[in-house]
Write a protein that holds these residues in place. Structure first.
Motif, PDB file in Angstrom:
ATOM      1  N   THR A 125       1.919   7.319   4.441  1.00  0.00           N
ATOM      2  CA  THR A 125       3.214   6.833   3.950  1.00  0.00           C
ATOM      3  C   THR A 125       4.342   7.112   4.944  1.00  0.00           C
ATOM      4  N   SER A 131       5.377   1.372   0.206  1.00  0.00           N
ATOM      5  CA  SER A 131       4.183   0.700  -0.323  1.00  0.00           C
ATOM      6  C   SER A 131       3.662  -0.389   0.614  1.00  0.00           C
ATOM      7  N   TYR A 155       6.312  12.550   2.294  1.00  0.00           N
ATOM      8  CA  TYR A 155       5.510  12.921   1.113  1.00  0.00           C
ATOM      9  C   TYR A 155       4.062  13.241   1.470  1.00  0.00           C
ATOM     10  N   SER A 367       1.331   2.952  -6.372  1.00  0.00           N
ATOM     11  CA  SER A 367       2.152   2.933  -7.592  1.00  0.00           C
ATOM     12  C   SER A 367       1.565   2.006  -8.643  1.00  0.00           C
ATOM     13  N   GLU A 369       3.074  -0.356 -10.094  1.00  0.00           N
ATOM     14  CA  GLU A 369       3.441  -1.747  -9.828  1.00  0.00           C
ATOM     15  C   GLU A 369       2.521  -2.384  -8.790  1.00  0.00           C
TER      16      GLU A 369
END
Ligand SMILES: Cc1cc2nc3c(=O)[nH]c(=O)nc-3n(C[C@H](O)[C@H](O)[C@H](O)COP(=O)(O)OP(=O)(O)OC[C@H]3O[C@@H](n4cnc5c(N)ncnc54)[C@H](O)[C@@H]3O)c2cc1C
Length: 386
Positions: A125, A131, A155, A367, A369
């Motif tokens: 990431t 994303s 992260y 995620s 989504e």
């Protein structure tokens, strides 16, 4: 179709559960609050062969697959010790090295993964990509026989606990000039490597970091595989185990929370009956129980498909399992907190301490989504919206 667990799996489950019970959630929280690490638990689980259960036998591992590693991850979490680094080190990094490393890389790293004396973090990431992994800008360029790696990751879990990080970068294709993915093992002590902790609202000894890579010099063999050509399949080989073990982690936390919720609901009495006799308390717990059992079924199916080499079906199932598990874990922890009333928010009762972890499960490693996007596009054939 046989839904009963094999004797080997049941035994593994029971042994890991016994180990987790000896440590418990109190141990995990105490380490988190005092800045300690779960070293004793990690070492014991490693020595027992639990963390190397999916490493090939010829390198000292258990010779199992992601099904076995998911059992380990679930049972530790169900015992109150959700170890995120299982998802990163044995699930992603060891799998990538075992499947795509050169013979020398396997020889160098797999014995350490097998007894868990080696822990590796994983960094994909980036702040400006998020994303959208097509926008990764961490780049490796050749300098004589070496590589020079520059970029930024955020992260990234467990950087303070590892000697090296498996970094997803890009290299320039000499023919086309286009950037393509490449995986590098980067020592955390290398000049130009810097990690800064991110202050997170997650009660866990395992921390997240921003990594800065400033012309980090790496030898040629830091690149995983014989050439850059294997990077994409190697990356995918690691991402499905990540999703499956994250799902197992969420399922374990959900089981832990529901066990606590049900025990409290049977015991706590403020009117004439235990609070669990009120359907306002019993039904939400029952709904969460159904959700987690469904998530466990999909997780087991995803692990089975992955271990059977059915990669496309495993990818879909791993996404669905991760989605279902994250939602089930949020529900289970939330309903168990509600069952406890005010006690649900007290550290002592060991439920609110899991809120940050389960809530993050809806975001990472992929995620909610992005999973819905995947299912809409690949399972239902709907147009891509982004
Ligand atoms: C506790 C924790 C541990 C982590 N550990 C690691 C690690 O060890 N290694 C690592 O590499 N990464 C790690 N991550 C990072 C994690 O994988 C990312 O946070 C995640 O992939 C989302 O990226 P982002 O945070 O940049 O969100 P963004 O990509 O900025 O997304 C923001 C929001 O927009 C939504 N969104 C974005 N695009 C779309 C779209 N096309 N359609 C609909 N919605 C969209 C997202 O779903 C999200 O809700 C960790 C994260 C956490 C919270």
């Amino acid at each position: 179709m046989d839904f009963s667990e094999s004797t080997e799996h049941a035994l593994l489950r029971e042994s890991v559960a016994q180990l987790a019970a000896r440590y418990g959630h109190g141990y995990f929280v105490e380490k988190a609050k005092t800045g300690g690490k779960t070293d004793e638990l990690w070492a014991e689980a490693g020595k027992a062969g639990f963390l190397g259960v999916s490493v090939p036998e010829e390198y000292g591992g258990g010779g199992g697959g992601i099904s076995e590693l998911a059992i380990v991850c679930e049972e530790l979490a169900a015992g109150g010790c959700p170890l995120l680094l299982i998802v990163v080190s044995p699930a992603i990094c060891a799998t990538v090295v075992a499947k795509f490393g050169t013979p020398a890389q396997k020889q160098r790293w797999l014995p350490g993964f097998a007894d868990a004396s080696l822990k590796m973090a994983f960094a994909i990431t980036e702040p400006d990509a998020g994303s959208n992994s097509h926008r990764l800008t961490t780049t490796a360029r050749r300098d004589g026989g070496d590589w020079l790696l520059s970029g930024r990751k955020y992260y990234i879990s467990g950087v303070d606990e590892v000697e090296s990080v498996l970094v997803v970068a890009r290299t320039e294709d000499a023919r086309t000039g286009q950037l393509r993915p490449a995986l590098f093992v980067v020592p955390t002590g290398a000049p130009g490597f810097e990690a800064q902790p991110i202050d997170m609202q997650i009660t866990s000894p395992e921390k997240q970091f921003t990594i800065f890579l400033d012309d980090v010099r790496l030898p040629a063999d830091a690149l995983i595989g014989e050439s850059e050509d294997t990077a994409l399949p190697a990356l995918f080989a690691g991402l499905n185990p990540e999703r499956i073990t994250v799902a197992a982690y969420g399922n374990g936390i959900a089981r832990y929370a529901l066990a606590k919720g049900a025990a409290y609901a049977k015991d706590r009495q403020v009117w004439k009956t235990p609070v669990g006799a009120h359907q306002g308390i019993a039904h939400p717990l029952a709904q969460a129980k159904i959700a987690v059992e469904l998530a466990r079924l999909m997780t087991q199916k995803a692990a089975w498909l992955y271990d059977a080499g059915q990669d496309a079906a495993a990818g879909e199932a791993a996404n669905m399992a991760k989605y279902a598990s994250a939602e089930a874990a949020i529900e289970a922890v939330d309903k168990a907190i509600q069952t406890h009333g005010g006690n649900g928010m007290a550290t002592e009762y060991g439920l609110a301490t899991l809120w940050g972890a389960v809530r993050a499960g809806r975001i990472a490693p992929v995620s909610r989504e992005m999973i819905l996007n995947f299912v809409a596009q690949h399972s239902l054939g709907l147009p891509k919206s982004y």
